[in-house]
Write a protein that holds these residues in place. Structure first.
Motif, PDB file in Angstrom:
ATOM      1  N   ALA A 107       0.835  -1.203   0.000  1.00  0.00           N
ATOM      2  CA  ALA A 107       0.000   0.000   0.000  1.00  0.00           C
ATOM      3  C   ALA A 107       0.869   1.253   0.000  1.00  0.00           C
ATOM      4  N   TYR A 108       1.891   1.275   0.838  1.00  0.00           N
ATOM      5  CA  TYR A 108       2.775   2.442   0.906  1.00  0.00           C
ATOM      6  C   TYR A 108       3.508   2.647  -0.415  1.00  0.00           C
ATOM      7  N   LEU A 109       4.123   1.584  -0.923  1.00  0.00           N
ATOM      8  CA  LEU A 109       4.864   1.710  -2.178  1.00  0.00           C
ATOM      9  C   LEU A 109       3.936   2.074  -3.332  1.00  0.00           C
ATOM     10  N   GLY A 110       2.712   1.559  -3.290  1.00  0.00           N
ATOM     11  CA  GLY A 110       1.753   1.873  -4.346  1.00  0.00           C
ATOM     12  C   GLY A 110       1.418   3.356  -4.387  1.00  0.00           C
ATOM     13  N   VAL A 111       1.258   3.961  -3.208  1.00  0.00           N
ATOM     14  CA  VAL A 111       0.928   5.392  -3.151  1.00  0.00           C
ATOM     15  C   VAL A 111       2.067   6.241  -3.707  1.00  0.00           C
ATOM     16  N   ILE A 112       3.308   5.947  -3.313  1.00  0.00           N
ATOM     17  CA  ILE A 112       4.412   6.783  -3.806  1.00  0.00           C
ATOM     18  C   ILE A 112       4.714   6.485  -5.273  1.00  0.00           C
ATOM     19  N   GLY A 181      11.852   3.228   0.142  1.00  0.00           N
ATOM     20  CA  GLY A 181      11.008   3.813  -0.889  1.00  0.00           C
ATOM     21  C   GLY A 181      11.667   4.997  -1.571  1.00  0.00           C
ATOM     22  N   ASP A 182      12.355   5.850  -0.800  1.00  0.00           N
ATOM     23  CA  ASP A 182      13.096   6.978  -1.378  1.00  0.00           C
ATOM     24  C   ASP A 182      14.145   6.478  -2.374  1.00  0.00           C
ATOM     25  N   TRP A 184      14.211   3.642  -3.919  1.00  0.00           N
ATOM     26  CA  TRP A 184      13.580   2.993  -5.069  1.00  0.00           C
ATOM     27  C   TRP A 184      13.048   4.017  -6.068  1.00  0.00           C
ATOM     28  N   LEU A 185      12.431   5.097  -5.580  1.00  0.00           N
ATOM     29  CA  LEU A 185      11.921   6.128  -6.487  1.00  0.00           C
ATOM     30  C   LEU A 185      13.039   6.743  -7.316  1.00  0.00           C
ATOM     31  N   ASP A 186      14.193   6.930  -6.700  1.00  0.00           N
ATOM     32  CA  ASP A 186      15.313   7.539  -7.403  1.00  0.00           C
ATOM     33  C   ASP A 186      16.013   6.569  -8.344  1.00  0.00           C
ATOM     34  N   ARG A 187      16.108   5.303  -7.931  1.00  0.00           N
ATOM     35  CA  ARG A 187      16.893   4.331  -8.704  1.00  0.00           C
ATOM     36  C   ARG A 187      16.048   3.534  -9.698  1.00  0.00           C
ATOM     37  N   GLN A 188      14.872   3.093  -9.275  1.00  0.00           N
ATOM     38  CA  GLN A 188      13.998   2.256 -10.118  1.00  0.00           C
ATOM     39  C   GLN A 188      14.767   1.059 -10.687  1.00  0.00           C
ATOM     40  N   SER A 189      15.625   0.457  -9.864  1.00  0.00           N
ATOM     41  CA  SER A 189      16.457  -0.652 -10.330  1.00  0.00           C
ATOM     42  C   SER A 189      15.802  -2.011 -10.108  1.00  0.00           C
ATOM     43  N   MET A 190      14.595  -2.021  -9.572  1.00  0.00           N
ATOM     44  CA  MET A 190      13.828  -3.265  -9.416  1.00  0.00           C
ATOM     45  C   MET A 190      12.354  -2.929  -9.448  1.00  0.00           C
ATOM     46  N   THR A 191      11.525  -3.944  -9.586  1.00  0.00           N
ATOM     47  CA  THR A 191      10.087  -3.711  -9.615  1.00  0.00           C
ATOM     48  C   THR A 191       9.564  -3.430  -8.210  1.00  0.00           C
ATOM     49  N   LYS A 192       8.394  -2.830  -8.152  1.00  0.00           N
ATOM     50  CA  LYS A 192       7.758  -2.594  -6.863  1.00  0.00           C
ATOM     51  C   LYS A 192       7.514  -3.921  -6.148  1.00  0.00           C
TER      52      LYS A 192
END
Length: 242
Positions: A107-112, A181-182, A184-192
Motif C-alpha cells: 500500500a505504501y509503495l503503491g501510493v508513492i 522507498g526513497d 527505489w523512487l530515485d533508482r527504479q532498479s527493481m520492480t515494486k
C-alpha cells in the motif's frame, strides 16, 4: 425598520457560514489543481503553473491562501489523506501476519509509485517561502507508526510478551520502509513487487526472531485471529494462542 436576526435564515451568521463553506470548497479545488500541476510539472512547480491548472490568476490563489507555505501545508494534508486511505485498510484488515505485512508495504509503495512528484513535493518542502510550523512528513510518520505500534503490541500481548518495545520498533520499521522507498523512487532498479517482497521478508524475520527469542514459533501464513497453532521451540508442548 426591520432588523435582521442573527442566526435566522438569510441572517448574518447564515451568510458567514455560506461564505466559509464557499471558501473551503474553493481551497479544496485549488489544492486538487496544485496536485495536478505537481504531477505535470514536477516537485519544483511554481505558482504560475498552479494558477494555470486552476484556471485562475495568481492573485485569486493568494486570496484563498496566506502564502505559498499555506498552500504547501494544505497540499500536504491532502497527501496524508491519500496515503492513509490506502494504508488504513491495509493495517486494519486481519489475516496471516506475513500477508498483513505485505499488504501494508504494498500500500505504501503503491501510493508513492502513483504519486512520485507529489511525494517529492511534500518531502522536499522546497515550495515553501517561509518556515512552517507543521512538519507534514513527521506527522505522517507518527500516524503510520502509531497504527503499526498498536498492531505489534496486539501480537506481542497475544503471546504473553512484553509490548513495551512496540512503539520504537514501529518507528524503526516506518523509517526503514520510507528510506527504501526513497531509494527505489530515485533508482527504479527493481520492480515494486520485488522491493515489497524484500521488505516483507526482512520485517517478518525481525518479528520471527523476536518471537523465537521468547521461545515461540508461529506459522506466518496462518491467520492469528483464527486461533493459530503455536509451538514452543523447546518442543515440550503445543498450545493455542489466546
Amino acid at each position: 425598520m426591520a432588523r435582521t436576526v442573527k442566526g435566522a435564515p438569510g441572517g448574518t451568521d447564515a451568510r458567514r457560514e455560506r461564505w466559509k463553506g464557499h471558501r473551503e470548497a474553493r481551497r479544496a479545488e485549488f489544492v486538487e489543481a496544485t496536485i495536478r500541476a505537481v504531477a505535470a510539472h514536477g516537485p519544483e512547480v511554481g505558482m504560475d503553473e498552479i494558477a494555470a491548472e486552476a484556471g485562475v490568476s495568481k492573485p485569486v490563489l493568494y486570496r484563498h491562501f496566506t502564502d505559498k507555505s499555506d498552500l504547501y501545508l494544505a497540499v500536504g494534508r491532502r497527501a496524508t489523506e491519500l496515503l492513509m486511505d490506502q494504508l488504513g485498510p491495509a493495517i486494519a484488515t486481519d489475516g496471516p501476519i506475513r500477508e498483513r505485512i505485505r499488504r501494508i508495504v504494498n500500500a505504501y509503495l503503491g501510493v508513492i509509485e502513483e504519486n512520485p512528484n507529489l511525494y517529492r513535493f511534500v518531502v522536499r518542502g522546497s515550495f515553501t517561502d517561509r518556515p512552517v510550523e507543521q512538519d507534514v512528513v513527521s506527522e505522517d510518520k507518527e500516524l503510520i507508526a502509531a497504527a503499526l505500534a498498536r498492531l505489534l503490541g496486539d501480537h506481542l500481548r497475544a503471546f504473553g510478551m512484553d509490548s513495551g518495545g512496540a512503539e520504537p520498533w514501529a518507528h524503526a520499521l516506518v523509517g526503514m520502509v520510507q528510506n527504501a522507498g526513497d531509494w527505489w523512487l530515485d533508482r527504479q532498479s527493481m520492480t515494486k513487487q520485488a522491493l515489497s517482497e524484500y521488505l516483507t521478508t526482512l520485517i517478518w524475520h525481525a518479528i520471527d526472531g523476536l518471537l523465537r527469542g521468547a521461545g515461540i514459533e508461529i506459522d506466518p501464513d496462518e491467520p492469528l485471529t483464527s486461533g493459530p497453532r503455536l509451538r514452543l521451540i523447546t518442543g515440550e508442548h503445543t498450545g493455542e494462542a489466546r
